[in-house]
Motif scaffolding. Structure first.
Motif, short mmCIF file in Angstrom:
data_model
loop_
_atom_site.label_atom_id
_atom_site.label_comp_id
_atom_site.label_asym_id
_atom_site.label_seq_id
_atom_site.Cartn_x
_atom_site.Cartn_y
_atom_site.Cartn_z
N UNK A 8 42.54 31.17 34.65
CA UNK A 8 42.40 32.45 33.97
C UNK A 8 40.92 32.76 33.75
N UNK A 9 40.11 31.72 33.68
CA UNK A 9 38.67 31.90 33.48
C UNK A 9 37.98 32.55 34.67
N UNK A 10 38.66 32.63 35.82
CA UNK A 10 38.06 33.26 36.99
C UNK A 10 38.12 34.79 36.92
N UNK A 11 38.94 35.32 36.02
CA UNK A 11 39.10 36.78 35.93
C UNK A 11 38.00 37.34 35.02
N UNK A 12 36.79 37.25 35.47
CA UNK A 12 35.65 37.55 34.60
C UNK A 12 35.52 39.04 34.29
N UNK A 13 36.26 39.90 34.97
CA UNK A 13 36.22 41.34 34.67
C UNK A 13 37.25 41.72 33.61
N UNK A 14 38.05 40.77 33.18
CA UNK A 14 39.17 41.07 32.30
C UNK A 14 38.68 41.57 30.94
N UNK A 15 39.21 42.73 30.54
CA UNK A 15 38.90 43.30 29.23
C UNK A 15 40.12 43.27 28.30
N UNK A 16 41.30 43.28 28.88
CA UNK A 16 42.52 43.27 28.08
C UNK A 16 43.48 42.23 28.64
N UNK A 17 43.88 41.27 27.80
CA UNK A 17 44.80 40.21 28.21
C UNK A 17 45.89 40.09 27.16
#
Length: 974
Positions: free
Chosen positions: A208-217
């Motif tokens: 999950x740490x690879x989704x560095x563009x993630x703003x909402x989880x």
């Protein structure tokens, strides 16, 4: 004309012809689409006309060539099946937005023609079936399927081809359970990921740490386990993280405080532990929800410096130390709930500094100090609850009269002073709970102006003076507790105007004068305690009309005759030497001195006639004894022990002598039930449980691998459980248990008799009655209140475990009583509201799905069963009917008929009048909430009762059900 000019002219002609062809094709496709939606909401598509420019159609966008690139019909109130396969014929279509409608039916399997789609929104609809493979949509960037009713297996593998997805929102769908999908963590451009409530289980993968563009989880309301992975600290752009209601363990990983862009963080209702120190640097937080975990240590003082923090929920943890004194002072603070911790120190003074605060909830801590004076300026405050602390001082005068305040709960502290006249402006105040403090002085007359009051608890204080007559203005008052004070003077007659009063306790005061006869006219009064006062005069005959579970007039100065109909409450009159009775042996017999000679003759005649009647009765009795000798020999030779729980006007012999075939009114898995008529005409119901059988006791429709009890063991356990539960419960909507009578081989439970049988009888048997909707509504509300009391109003929560329409009994006025507690289980305080049982108990059709396979018992099991009962009331159907299909029940059947308003209306019982069908649908919505497959999505019984009250027939009020109201009302007590 030159060859070049000729070629350009010919090329232009071809282009125009091609554009015209494309434009014509798109127009025909849109008109075809309109025809399929003609019965939906035609007004929306009025602009879709044959001879019009299709690029000007409502919701349609075209490119420069006239080709349709976007269709946006979201939120237009459209229904029916949407022909997505036809829309895919629009070759240039890039965006299809149909969210927030009521579309139904399944999605075509083949989406290959939609290859240009970049934006697909089908969310918030009523589709059915599985969502098809979308591997061919390799240009897809936005996919919204949330709350669209898709089920089955979600095609996670299709994501592999759509590597450009930036928004993936598929939550709130009943998909098949699956581990956290690894395909998701391959979407490197993803910035919005919504997976809440779609059956995701297992651990959050480190990737999950690879989704560095993630703003909402968001992955709340799921089955996540394990710890929050350390790699999550790489998501430095994260603004919202929702992990609510999972089974996560461990601490926040080191470096979590680096997520400085977080504005909303919710990890509530998990098994997290450790302190909150990692959160002290999250200075942009707006909402922080950490309730129902195992956090310990102090609340970081930095929280008091957060400039944007608006709400904070930390209740039910193990937090210690003081609250940050600057908390809420720099923002438009909305609410705090830090109840049920070990907090110390004073209440922060400035949480309502900006005048926006709605709720201050700090119950059950060790707080000290006074209530800050400036809270009198908090005009927005609705709930002020600081009960069970060590607070002291006086309550600031203006706090009593805040205009929006609905609850003042400051019980069990060391407050002193008085209730001031300011309370007259508290127009919204419903609950005033100040018990177990040191309040004194007189109650202000102005308390009668707080006309929304339904509950007043002033007991165990030091109040003095007379009770103000203005109490009678409180027409909605249901509970008035004033015991253990120094009130004096008369009980005001005006209390007889409080027509909703069910519980009145004025014991242990210095009240004098007579008992107002108006008390006997209170239709819902269930408990009356006036003991330990200085009341005099006669006991009003009007009290005989009440149906009381508790009456206590002991230790007063009452005189005269005890009304005959109240004789069964014989212990309620002790300490009144002036009373007399012809039936209660411990009292002097009532005599009439002026007519003693005449009375003697009458007495002799009564003896003669009585003897004749007795002789005739004896002859008849001997005849019956002879015919029933064989049947009753066993009962009469047993040694019986009686244990009473209420005032009784009968003996064990009265009951035992009535256990005969002619009085039998029912047989059940727990024993036979008899109707007993006493000599004074009073009717009772007696359950006879034999414990001598050795036959096996099983529940049908369950696997033989389930543990079973012998019938002797099962019935003995049911008997003990029912006695333990019912003996101490006092509620208008719970059946009364008068006593238990036991022997070595038999047990008898003596209840009040309910002449109209059960709700099942009224709805489904030959005794069925044409119940109108108003009556059905009253039954739903009454039964709901009974269950609410069991779950929330008892010393420990009581789970019934066999809620069904046959266990809802009806009195002569069709008022409901919850009955048959043989399967009830009182939750122990230390098990967190969760328990397990070795036997899956209950009735097929009513059992919550999680109970059937996990044997876990929570209050939500009862909520599910009650939802089934609501469906019975609305539809008139049994929980199991052949028409539902094999292995289907009423919950499945109702779910399958939610495709349109017409289909929903069709399932409402035809016996319910047209004018009430919309009201019935409101109750059906509540039933659907109650029968949610995931227990966490079901409301509490307290919320259910509130929703039913809001759905009262003829009230111009609907029920608004939203994700926020269903999942995010996060306060310790509603």
């Amino acid at each position: 004309m030159s060859p070049t000019t000729l070629n350009l002219t010919f090329f232009s002609f071809l282009v125009i012809t091609l554009f015209s062809t494309v434009s014509s094709d798109d127009l025909q496709i849109l008109l075809k689409l309109k025809s399929s939606l003609s019965n939906s909401n035609p007004g929306v598509l009025n602009s879709w006309k044959v001879n019009s420019d299709h690029c000007r159609f409502t919701g349609v966008t075209c490119d420069s060539r006239g080709s349709v690139t976007e269709i946006d019909l979201s939120g237009q109130g459209l229904t029916g099946n949407f022909p997505i396969d036809s829309v895919c014929e629009l070759k240039s279509l890039q965006k299809l937005s149909l969210g927030f409608n009521s579309f139904s039916g399944s999605i075509p399997i083949d989406l290959k023609n939609c290859t240009n789609l970049k934006y697909l929104d089908l969310g918030n609809n009523l589709f059915s079936g599985t969502f098809p493979d979308f591997s061919d949509l390799n240009q897809l960037q936005y996919l919204y399927l949330n709350n669209s009713a898709f089920s089955g297996v979600f095609p996670w593998k299709s994501i592999r081809n759509a590597t450009g997805i930036v928004v993936l929102s598929v939550g709130d769908n009943p998909f098949d359970t699956t581990p956290f999908p690894y395909e998701v963590v391959s979407l490197k451009k993803l910035y919005w990921l919504y997976l809440s409530n779609c059956s995701i289980t297992g651990k959050i993968p480190p990737a999950i740490g690879d989704l560095i563009e993630l703003e909402n989880f968001e992955v709340a309301d799921s089955g996540l386990t394990g710890e929050i992975p350390p790699e999550i600290v790489k998501l430095t752009k994260l603004r919202q993280l929702e992990l609510y209601n999972n089974n996560l363990t461990g601490k926040f990983p080191s470096g979590f405080g680096n997520l400085k862009n977080l504005t909303k963080l919710d990890a509530s209702t998990n098994n997290l532990e450790g302190d909150l120190s990692e959160l002290r640097t999250l200075t942009n937080l707006v909402s922080l929800q950490m309730f129902e975990n195992g956090f310990s240590g102090e609340i970081p003082p930095e929280f008091g410096e957060f400039k944007d923090l608006m709400n904070l929920s930390l209740y039910t943890n193990k937090l210690t130390g003081p609250l940050p004194q600057g908390l809420g002072s720099l923002a438009d603070f909305d609410f705090i709930d830090a109840s049920s911790n070990l907090l110390t120190g004073p209440i922060p003074p400035d949480m309502c500094k900006n005048g926006k605060m709605k709720a201050l909830l700090l119950l059950q801590n060790n707080l000290t100090g006074t209530i800050p004076e400036n809270y009198v300026n908090c005009l927005s405050l609705k709930r002020f609850r600081v009960a069970e602390n060590s607070l002291n001082g006086t309550v600031p005068n203006g706090l009593w009269g805040l205009p929006e305040l609905e609850i003042i709960d400051i019980a069990m502290n060391n407050f002193e002073g008085s209730i001031t006249a300011d309370i007259k402006t508290a127009k919204m105040l419903g609950t005033l709970d100040i018990k177990f403090n040191k309040f004194s002085d007189e109650l202000p007359e102005e308390i009668g102006e707080a006309k929304a009051l339904t509950k007043i608890e002033l007991n165990n204080n030091r109040f003095l003076g007379e009770i103000p007559s203005s109490i009678g203005k409180l027409k909605g008052l249901s509970s008035l507790k004033m015991q253990s004070n120094g009130f004096s003077g008369n009980i005001p007659d005006s209390i007889g105007s409080c027509s909703m009063l069910s519980d009145l306790n004025m014991a242990q005061n210095s009240l004098s004068g007579e008992i107002p006869h108006m008390l006997g006219s209170l239709p819902t009064l269930n408990a009356l305690n006036l003991s330990d006062n200085k009341l005099s005069g006669r006991i009003p005959e009007s009290l005989s009309s009440l149906r009381l579970s508790l009456l206590d007039l002991s230790n007063n100065k009452l005189s005269g005759r005890v009304p005959l109909s109240l004789s069964s409450y014989n212990g309620s009159f002790n300490g009144n030497p002036g009373l007399c009775s012809t039936t209660i042996k411990s009292f002097n017999r009532c005599v009439n001195s002026s007519g003693s000679h005449r009375d003697t003759r009458i007495f002799v005649l009564c003896i003669v006639f009585g003897s004749l009647i007795l002789l005739a009765a004896l002859v008849f009795f001997l005849y019956l004894k002879k015919t029933e000798k064989k049947e009753r020999r066993t009962l009469r030779h047993e040694s019986w022990s009686i244990k009473s729980f209420r005032r009784m006007s009968f003996t064990e012999d009265d009951i035992i002598d009535s256990i005969k075939e002619e009085n039998l009114i029912g047989r059940g898995g727990c024993g036979d039930v008899y109707r007993v008529v006493l000599g004074d005409g009073k009717e009772l119901a007696v359950k006879h449980i034999r414990r001598s059988s050795t036959d096996s006791f099983t529940k049908k429709n369950f696997s033989s691998s389930m543990p079973i009890l012998s019938e002797k063991e099962g019935r003995s356990k049911e008997f003990e459980t029912e006695v333990q539960t019912l003996s101490s419960i006092r509620h208008l909507n719970v059946v009364k248990l008068y006593c238990s009578i036991t022997s070595d081989d038999s047990s008898l439970l003596v209840y009040e008799y309910l002449p109209n049988g059960s709700l099942w009888d009224m709805l489904h048997t030959c005794k069925k009655s044409n119940l109108g909707w108003e009556t059905r509504y009253d039954i739903a509300l009454g039964a709901g209140k009974g269950l609410e009391y069991l779950h929330h109003g008892y010393e420990k929560p009581v789970i019934h475990r066999d809620v069904k329409s046959s266990n809802i009994l009806l009195d002569e006025f069709l008022k409901p009583r919850i009955a048959d507690f043989g399967l009830a289980k009182i939750l122990q305080a230390n098990n967190g509201g969760l328990d397990s049982t070795h036997v899956v108990a209950g009735t097929y059709g009513y059992i919550a799905p999680e109970y059937g396979y996990s044997s876990k018992v929570t209050e939500k099991c009862d909520v599910y069963s009650f939802g089934v009962v609501l469906m019975e009331l609305v539809t008139g159907k049994k929980p199991i009917e052949a028409e539902f299909g094999e292995s289907k029940d009423i919950v499945d059947w109702v779910s399958n008929n939610l495709k349109s308003k017409e289909s929903v209306m069709e399932i409402v019982d035809k016996k319910i009048g047209e004018m009430y069908k919309d009201d019935a649908i409101k109750i059906l919505r509540i039933a659907i909430l109650c029968t949610a497959r995931l227990p966490a999505l079901r409301p509490t019984m307290r919320s259910v009762v509130q929703m039913i009250e809001d759905a009262e027939p003829c009230r111009l009020m609907g029920i608004v059900i939203s994700k926020e109201s269903d999942m995010k009302i996060k306060e310790i007590s509603s």
